[in-house]
Every structure is written in structure tokens, then in C-alpha cells.
Design an enzyme around this catalytic site. Structure first.
Site, mmCIF file in Angstrom:
data_model
loop_
_atom_site.group_PDB
_atom_site.id
_atom_site.type_symbol
_atom_site.label_atom_id
_atom_site.label_comp_id
_atom_site.label_asym_id
_atom_site.label_seq_id
_atom_site.Cartn_x
_atom_site.Cartn_y
_atom_site.Cartn_z
ATOM 1 N N LYS A 9 0.841 -1.206 0.000
ATOM 2 C CA LYS A 9 0.000 0.000 0.000
ATOM 3 C C LYS A 9 0.875 1.256 0.000
ATOM 4 O O LYS A 9 0.661 2.178 -0.786
ATOM 5 C CB LYS A 9 -0.895 0.002 1.250
ATOM 6 C CG LYS A 9 -1.509 1.356 1.549
ATOM 7 C CD LYS A 9 -2.324 1.361 2.829
ATOM 8 C CE LYS A 9 -1.563 1.540 4.108
ATOM 9 N NZ LYS A 9 -1.271 2.904 4.541
ATOM 10 N N CYS A 23 -4.784 12.747 14.125
ATOM 11 C CA CYS A 23 -4.956 11.368 13.701
ATOM 12 C C CYS A 23 -4.833 10.450 14.898
ATOM 13 O O CYS A 23 -4.336 10.855 15.948
ATOM 14 C CB CYS A 23 -3.945 11.094 12.605
ATOM 15 S SG CYS A 23 -3.001 9.625 12.720
ATOM 16 N N ARG A 70 1.204 13.975 14.055
ATOM 17 C CA ARG A 70 1.583 13.881 12.639
ATOM 18 C C ARG A 70 1.527 15.215 11.888
ATOM 19 O O ARG A 70 0.767 15.376 10.941
ATOM 20 C CB ARG A 70 0.736 12.814 11.943
ATOM 21 C CG ARG A 70 0.901 11.459 12.577
ATOM 22 C CD ARG A 70 0.143 10.391 11.850
ATOM 23 N NE ARG A 70 0.819 9.924 10.654
ATOM 24 C CZ ARG A 70 0.333 8.969 9.874
ATOM 25 N NH1 ARG A 70 -0.814 8.415 10.160
ATOM 26 N NH2 ARG A 70 0.987 8.584 8.808
ATOM 27 N N ASP A 119 4.971 0.233 12.284
ATOM 28 C CA ASP A 119 3.747 -0.408 11.792
ATOM 29 C C ASP A 119 3.621 -1.864 12.246
ATOM 30 O O ASP A 119 2.536 -2.436 12.172
ATOM 31 C CB ASP A 119 3.680 -0.346 10.257
ATOM 32 C CG ASP A 119 3.430 1.073 9.765
ATOM 33 O OD1 ASP A 119 3.000 1.913 10.564
ATOM 34 O OD2 ASP A 119 3.680 1.333 8.578
ATOM 35 N N ARG A 173 -8.515 -0.526 4.898
ATOM 36 C CA ARG A 173 -7.757 0.533 4.231
ATOM 37 C C ARG A 173 -6.436 0.010 3.709
ATOM 38 O O ARG A 173 -5.861 0.573 2.788
ATOM 39 C CB ARG A 173 -7.448 1.661 5.225
ATOM 40 C CG ARG A 173 -8.650 2.469 5.585
ATOM 41 C CD ARG A 173 -8.279 3.519 6.572
ATOM 42 N NE ARG A 173 -7.252 4.379 5.992
ATOM 43 C CZ ARG A 173 -6.880 5.516 6.495
ATOM 44 N NH1 ARG A 173 -7.447 5.959 7.601
ATOM 45 N NH2 ARG A 173 -5.955 6.231 5.927
HETATM 46 N N1 EPU Z 1 6.876 14.341 11.343
HETATM 47 C C1 EPU Z 1 6.937 15.678 11.702
HETATM 48 N N2 EPU Z 1 6.754 16.614 10.726
HETATM 49 C C2 EPU Z 1 6.536 16.285 9.433
HETATM 50 C C3 EPU Z 1 6.485 14.922 9.065
HETATM 51 C C4 EPU Z 1 6.672 13.961 10.051
HETATM 52 O O1 EPU Z 1 7.131 16.003 12.867
HETATM 53 O O2 EPU Z 1 6.384 17.191 8.599
HETATM 54 C C5 EPU Z 1 7.049 13.312 12.381
HETATM 55 C C6 EPU Z 1 5.766 12.499 12.578
HETATM 56 O O3 EPU Z 1 4.870 13.154 13.432
HETATM 57 C C7 EPU Z 1 6.296 11.223 13.154
HETATM 58 C C8 EPU Z 1 7.651 11.072 12.456
HETATM 59 O O4 EPU Z 1 7.980 12.356 11.946
HETATM 60 O O5 EPU Z 1 6.488 11.354 14.524
HETATM 61 C C9 EPU Z 1 7.711 10.072 11.328
HETATM 62 O O6 EPU Z 1 6.608 10.175 10.476
HETATM 63 P P1 EPU Z 1 6.705 9.971 8.902
HETATM 64 O O7 EPU Z 1 6.526 11.301 8.269
HETATM 65 O O8 EPU Z 1 7.893 9.167 8.527
HETATM 66 O O9 EPU Z 1 5.389 9.114 8.650
HETATM 67 P P2 EPU Z 1 4.437 9.274 7.414
HETATM 68 O O10 EPU Z 1 5.249 9.564 6.218
HETATM 69 O O11 EPU Z 1 3.315 10.174 7.746
HETATM 70 C C10 EPU Z 1 4.583 6.762 6.668
HETATM 71 C C11 EPU Z 1 3.609 5.641 6.454
HETATM 72 C C12 EPU Z 1 3.047 5.190 7.792
HETATM 73 C C13 EPU Z 1 4.214 4.716 8.663
HETATM 74 C C14 EPU Z 1 5.245 5.850 8.795
HETATM 75 C C15 EPU Z 1 6.483 5.449 9.569
HETATM 76 C C16 EPU Z 1 2.737 6.113 4.247
HETATM 77 C C17 EPU Z 1 1.605 6.552 3.404
HETATM 78 N N3 EPU Z 1 2.546 6.112 5.578
HETATM 79 O O12 EPU Z 1 3.845 7.806 7.300
HETATM 80 O O13 EPU Z 1 2.180 4.096 7.536
HETATM 81 O O14 EPU Z 1 3.752 4.359 9.935
HETATM 82 O O15 EPU Z 1 5.650 6.301 7.488
HETATM 83 O O16 EPU Z 1 7.135 4.402 8.951
HETATM 84 O O17 EPU Z 1 3.785 5.754 3.729
HETATM 85 C C18 EPU Z 1 0.349 2.658 7.908
HETATM 86 O O18 EPU Z 1 0.547 2.156 6.789
HETATM 87 O O19 EPU Z 1 -0.448 2.136 8.742
HETATM 88 C C19 EPU Z 1 1.056 3.864 8.299
HETATM 89 C C20 EPU Z 1 0.650 4.644 9.314
#
Ligand code: EPU
Length: 422
Positions: A23, A117, A122, A307, A399
Site C-alpha cells: 500500500k 490522527c 503527525r 507499523d 484501508r
Molecule cells: N513528522 C513531523 N513533521 C513532518 C512529518 C513527520 O514532525 O512534517 C514526524 C511524525 O509526526 C512522526 C515522524 O515524523 O512522529 C515520522 O513520520 P513519517 O513522516 O515518517 O510518517 P508518514 O510519512 O506520515 C509513513 C507511512 C506510515 C508509517 C510511517 C512510519 C505512508 C503513506 N505512511 O507515514 O504508515 O507508519 O511512514 O514508517 O507511507 C500505515 O501504513 O499504517 C502507516 C501509518
């Protein structure tokens, strides 16, 4: 309508289970089709709600799509709109990926700012900062991030944390910026590397994928491609844990990329699970009578994936002694623990650490999915528990897991889906 799963637990699970396409690789790949107008074929895209939702958003922009036998065809020739509707975007945080794709492809975007969320705050500050460093002018208007850029210019970006979707967004935008972009402290997840490889196939010049620093030389134009989505490492990890839940289980997980699961595999082995190679991309799972308690700390790839954290909590309720799981990525990812405690688990959460005392037999009970992974983990708990477990809010699970119930049924699980009018 509310959907729920009704599970009669402790049925031995036997047979082969096949992992679907990822996904979290499919979602950025779908967005990346906005970087060059034309016809794309994406093979192995899982038929899950987040994917359907993303394709619906694509349609609202003017793209068309069609599911063929084993691929989805996307045509972005007629895309004109850069406006992402709130009703669709609010259902999935990954809609933030349209930011980089639209700014790259169209130099403008209107994308709803994601709200809170169930697993943490996030924020999207890294995305916003990076896009503005590339030359995007970003305003927040009526809840939307409104971006315009005369042109994008390569620059050096340092991420405060190696965020997965921020790295993906910045890579997509930087591919069509003028000059070189350097992204420091970039994410190294296999899904990020996959997107980078797709962009390279589209004509982008990218170096450093899977390393701390990614270098991107911008191009004037990219071209459409056909690609195959990598197997879902989180789904694979889910089924490895499933196989390990009971001594009677005999599960073979197929289409698994072992190199993407090195850390979780090491942890399973430390817990006392045997994983036997049965062919290039398959593992047979076996557990002994006694499981060892372990310490787990979630971290960006190649660390232990957040995850998979809820699944290991379920497994560790069966270990002899006290296990510790520390969640370092999201600040609120232990909500499911309170549901699990209602099933008899002995777990305390202190700050970001769950302290799990085992072994405790689990008793079937009604429980509520709080997010995608937690929901699937509660299903696993139900499959191991005595009597009947009802998991509510299973829309979360659907999802991200393709044919979840069908796959479990094929192993001999007693699980049925019910829909309530509500
Ligand atoms: N963060 C910030 N600011 C930002 C972006 C991220 O503070 O602008 C923080 C987040 O709050 C978090 C950390 O950085 O504490 C890491 O978050 P990341 O941005 O890496 O997560 P994401 O990109 O929002 C993706 C996956 C998630 C998975 C995470 C971590 C996708 C679509 N989603 O999310 O997947 O948990 O990376 O590996 O790729 C899931 O599939 O169930 C899922 C939640």
C-alpha cells in the site's frame, strides 16, 4: 453501516498465504503519475480502500483509471485541476503526497492540510518547509495548503527527522526543479527507494537512495512508465506473527522480500520463532512451546518498523516474562493496548513504553479497531483468544489489507464479516 469481524479463536491455522503489493509504495506511485502526462501501468497494486480513495482523487483531478487483470492503468493526459477535495483527502493522511506531485508537475497545488490522527499529531511542517525551500509559495487558506511557484529551484534541504512521506514529496517536486536538490537525513524505507526507482525510470537523475543523503538533478520533463509495486513488508510481518501465535499453526508466507524485514525477522528469532526458507521468497513459521521476552524499540528503517509494533505486542503477551516495547515514531500508538487488556493481557504503558507481562491467555471479547495496524493486530489477538472476539470499526483494516478475511479463511480461521445498520 458498520462492519465488524466475528472471530472464533484458537483454530489451528494451516497453509500458504500470499503477500500483496505494498500500500505505502502504491500511494506515492499513483501520485507520481502526475509528474508526466500520459499512460501508466502499475502492476501489483493492492485493492484496498486507501488505493481506491487515492484513485478517486486522481479522477477528480481529471485522470482516468481502470483495473485490468493484474495492473491498474492510469491516464494523466487530461489532468487540469490541482484542487484536492477535502471530503476525499480527509479520509487519508497520505493525500499529503499530492503536494509534491502537483507542485512538481503543475507548479501549483491546493491540498487540504491534514488534521489530527489516531496515532499521533503527525504534523506536515517538514513537507511545507521543504516545498517552500524549493521555491513554492505556500499559504494556508480555509484549511487548504495553497501553493504556487513561478519555478522550482534545486536547493539543500535538511529534514529534522527522516520522514517517509516528506522525503517522497520532496523527491517528486525536486525531479522537475531547476538544478540540484540535496535532501539530507532522508528516509531509507524500501517504499522510498521504490519511488526513487520509479522516478529514475521516468527519466529523473537520483543518487543516494537508501542512504542518508539523496541527490536529485532536476529535469525539464519526465516520461510515463510501467512498474511493478514491491511486496508489502508490513503485511508480510503481520502474517509471520500470525504463524507464530500458536504451536499448532503451520503457515508459509509467500511473496515476502526478506531483505526488507531483517530487523523484525531477527526479533522473531530472538523470541524463539523458527523461520525456515522454503524457496526464494517464502518463509515457513514455526514456534516452540516457550517464547522469550524481548525489548523492542521502533525506529526509522532499517530499525524496527512502528507499523509492526502492535503485532509484536500481541505475540509477546505469550512470552514467559516481561517484554518492553518503546514507540519512538508516533506518540500515541498504544491505544489498542486498552482493548487488549479487556481480553486479559497484562500490559502497562509508561510514557512511550509498553511493559508486557506474559504469558497470559487471551479471552474473546468485543474490541474496537483504533487504526489500521492496531485493528489487524486485534484480529490476530482474536484468532489466538478463547471463544468469540468481535472486532468493530474494521473499515480501518480494509484501508490497508487486501482480502484480509479471505486470506485468513484460506488458512482455516473461523472469521465472518457482519454489517450493522447504524
Ligand atoms: N513528522 C513531523 N513533521 C513532518 C512529518 C513527520 O514532525 O512534517 C514526524 C511524525 O509526526 C512522526 C515522524 O515524523 O512522529 C515520522 O513520520 P513519517 O513522516 O515518517 O510518517 P508518514 O510519512 O506520515 C509513513 C507511512 C506510515 C508509517 C510511517 C512510519 C505512508 C503513506 N505512511 O507515514 O504508515 O507508519 O511512514 O514508517 O507511507 C500505515 O501504513 O499504517 C502507516 C501509518
Amino acid at each position: 453501516m458498520e462492519r465488524k469481524y466475528i472471530i472464533k479463536g484458537r483454530k489451528p491455522l494451516k497453509g500458504e498465504i500470499e503477500v500483496s503489493g505494498a500500500k505505502n509504495a502504491s500511494l506515492p506511485a499513483i501520485c507520481a503519475t502526475l509528474l508526466a502526462p500520459g499512460l501508466y501501468k502499475l502492476k501489483n497494486v493492492p485493492k484496498v480502500r486507501d488505493v481506491f480513495n487515492m484513485l478517486k482523487i486522481m479522477e477528480s483531478l481529471g485522470a482516468t483509471y481502470e483495473f485490468k487483470k493484474d495492473y491498474v492503468e492510469i491516464n494523466t493526459e487530461k489532468v487540469e485541476s490541482v484542487f484536492i477535495p477535502y471530503e476525499l483527502a480527509s479520509q487519508m493522511r497520505a493525500s499529503i503526497l499530492f503536494l509534491g506531485a502537483l507542485v512538481g508537475g503543475f507548479k501549483s497545488a491546493i491540498v487540504p492540510m491534514p488534521g489530527g490522527c489516531a496515532i499521533g499529531k503527525r504534523p506536515v511542517d517538514f513537507h511545507i518547509k521543504g516545498i517552500s525551500q524549493l521555491g513554492g509559495n505556500i499559504q494556508l487558506e480555509k484549511g487548504n495548503l495553497v501553493v504556487s511557484a513561478k519555478k522550482l529551484k534545486g536547493t539543500q534541504i535538511v529534514l529534522d527527522f527522516p520522514s517517509v512521506t516528506a522525503t517522497e514529496n520532496l523527491m517528486m517536486a525536486a525531479c522537475l526543479a531547476e538544478g540540484e536538490t540535496i535532501i539530507k537525513n532522508s528516509a531509507k524505507e524500501p517504499e522510498v527507494i521504490f519511488l526513487g526507482e520509479m522516478l529514475k525510470k521516468m527519466g529523473a537523475e537520483i543518487k543516494g537512495l537508501g542512504e542518508d543523503t539523496i541527490y536529485i538533478k532536476g529535469k525539464k520533463k519526465l516520461k510515463p512508465v510501467n512498474i511493478e509495486i514491491i511486496p508489502d513488508r508490513i503485511e508480510a510481518g503481520t502474517y509471520l506473527v500470525l504463524g507464530a501465535l500458536m504451536e499448532e499453526n503451520e503457515v508459509v508466507v509467500k511473496n515476502i522480500k526478506k531483505e526488507h524485514l531483517k530487523t523484525p525477522i531477527l526479533k522473531l528469532e530472538e523470541i524463539g520463532i523458527t523461520l525456515e526458507d522454503v524457496g526464494k521468497d517464502a518463509l515457513r513459521v514455526k514456534r516452540g512451546r516457550i517464547l522469550n521476552p524481548v525489548k523492542i524499540i521502533t525506529a526509522p528503517y532499517p530499525g524496527f518498523p512502528t507499523d509492526l509494533q502492535p503485532f509484536f505486542t500481541i505475540l509477546l503477551t505469550q512470552a514467559e516474562g516481561i517484554s518492553f516495547i518503546t514507540e519512538n515514531i508516533f506518540e500515541n500508538r498504544f491505544l489498542y493496548v486498552y482493548e487488549l487488556k479487556r481480553m486479559g493481557a497484562e500490559i502497562e504503558v509508561e510514557n512511550r513504553t509498553a511493559i508486557i507481562k506474559g504469558p497470559t491467555p487471551l479471552m474473546g471479547s468485543p474490541v474496537k479497531a483504533t487504526d489500521l495496524r492496531a485493528g489487524a493486530a486485534l484480529v490476530l489477538a482474536g484468532l489466538m483468544a478463547e471463544n468469540t472476539t468481535t472486532v468493530y470499526n474494521v473499515e480501518f483494516i480494509e484501508r490497508g489489507y487486501e482480502n484480509f478475511v479471505e486470506k485468513l479463511l484460506s488458512l482455516g480461521a473461523d472469521i465472518k464479516v457482519e454489517e450493522d445498520e447504524s
